[in-house]
Design an enzyme around this catalytic site. Structure first.
Site, mmCIF file in Angstrom:
data_model
loop_
_atom_site.group_PDB
_atom_site.id
_atom_site.type_symbol
_atom_site.label_atom_id
_atom_site.label_comp_id
_atom_site.label_asym_id
_atom_site.label_seq_id
_atom_site.Cartn_x
_atom_site.Cartn_y
_atom_site.Cartn_z
ATOM 1 N N GLY A 60 126.200 41.255 -100.089
ATOM 2 C CA GLY A 60 126.056 42.792 -98.593
ATOM 3 C C GLY A 60 125.856 41.860 -97.284
ATOM 4 C CB ALA A 61 127.427 42.302 -93.473
ATOM 5 C CG ASP A 66 131.435 42.030 -95.569
ATOM 6 O OD1 ASP A 66 131.999 43.480 -96.341
ATOM 7 O OD2 ASP A 66 130.501 41.987 -96.155
#
Ligand code: MRU
Length: 366
Positions: free
Chosen positions: A54-55, A247
């Site tokens: 997850g960014a 992202d």
């Protein structure tokens, strides 16, 4: 957010920052396990192997990686070598370079003896800011969901608002709250009647493993669907709104997110379903315009496509082969949704049109 009534974050410091704890996301949903990061090599490995993903969470983990490197050796050489190792782990999410640059710019100007503590303080700040930004995204997204509920035709008013999401853009992808799931948690807590369609998100199944797990822990009604079901559900009027994460978002509002997001946006356009992207400003790459041509797309191992992991009836978790022995596989991990397919960007500052003007007006003082 809570797991079995206990509040968790995805990442935390142990022994005043001597090492870092994270939830091992490879083991969910079948096992809740902690994993420990003792140096920057461990931090790089955790990002690369998707122990954390997850960014926003990748960014925070990398910042703590630099802190650990500077604790051992605060020299410029150590900083540069840890920076290079961490930045090479995953190419697509911009948060990784954003947080590495933020910490290293700060410590470079300091005497060696002050660098590790300063890096810790900055990494803590990045983590805390992420929590605040995600909660604010939740508040702004809640208004969108309230309006959609209110605008439903009279005969549909007592039916839940059906929200579709792709991948995991929940609290597991951030430090807490999440991006796309934050408005959903806020809506659930505010008593709005909602139901979430969870795309399974092949090949790594972040939807069926992580999003389903999170929503279950919070008691939000959800149903897992195969990635190909979304278009059909939209045609049948069973999706009121789509919310996904990002992202990397370009300065004109193109959004790069988990592979398959683009197809959902196309189907949403064809069926007049609002398609929102929830993102903190740490996910905006102000230096680029054209998402399709300027964002590097990570290609992951073909084995993620050719094989799958799951729990057997005896409780054992195993990986099995899906395809003929000699199959080739190709595994691009992200795709780009052009801004014209996006109804709005839900940010910590409010809702913006997915456009250069919209984003620059929202962030004009930064
Ligand atoms: O490959 P992953 O699991 O790191 O991809 C995650 C996503 O694509 C999320 O949707 C994105 O990071 C936004 S999360 C807040």
């Amino acid at each position: 957010m809570k797991i079995n009534g206990k509040a968790w974050r995805t990442i935390w410091l142990e022994q005043n920052g001597a090492y870092v704890g994270v939830i091992d996301q490879r083991k969910l949903p079948h096992k809740l396990a902690k994993h420990y990061i003792y140096n920057h090599h461990d931090a790089a490995e955790a990002i690369q192997k998707m122990i954390v993903r997850g960014a926003p969470l990748i960014g925070v983990t990398a910042a703590y990686g630099l802190m650990l490197a500077l604790q051992k050796d605060p020299s410029d050489q150590s900083l540069e070598s840890a920076f290079s190792e961490l930045i090479a782990t995953r190419p697509t999410a911009i948060n990784l370079q954003w947080s590495l640059k933020r910490v290293s710019k700060l410590v470079k100007s300091l005497p060696l003896a002050k660098r590790a503590k300063a890096a810790q303080k900055e990494a803590d700040a990045i983590a805390e800011e992420d929590v605040l930004m995600c909660e604010a995204i939740g508040d702004h997204g809640l208004e969108v969901l309230k309006k959609l509920s209110k605008d439903k035709p009279l005969e549909m008013r007592n039916k839940p608002l059906n929200i579709l999401t792709h991948c995991n853009a929940g609290w597991l992808a951030t430090v807490d709250w999440g991006t796309a799931l934050a408005p959903i948690y806020k809506a659930h807590r505010a008593g709005l009647k909602i139901h979430v369609w969870v795309d399974e998100t092949r090949p790594r199944n972040q939807g069926s493993s992580l999003t389903a797990y999170e929503l279950g822990c919070e008691g939000v009604p959800y149903t897992v669907i195969v990635d190909n079901a979304g278009g059909h559900l939209m045609q049948k009027g069973l999706v009121d709104v789509i919310i996904v994460g990002s992202d990397r978002t370009t300065s004109r509002g193109d959004v790069c997110n988990k592979i398959g997001t683009y197809l959902k946006a196309l189907a949403a356009k064809d069926n007049s379903v609002p398609f929102y992207v929830a993102l903190p400003s740490s996910t905006i790459d102000w230096l680029i315009i054209d998402g399709l041509n300027e964002i590097p797309i990570e290609n992951r191992s073909s084995s993620e496509v050719l094989r799958i992991e799951g729990k057997l009836d005896n409780g054992e978790v195993r990986e099995i082969q899906l395809c003929p022995d000699s199959s080739n596989g190709f595994n691009p991990a992200f795709d780009v949704t052009p801004n014209r397919l996006i109804s709005g960007l839900i940010t910590e500052k409010g809702i913006s049109p997915a456009s250069k003007l919209g984003l620059s007006q929202l962030y004009k003082n930064e």
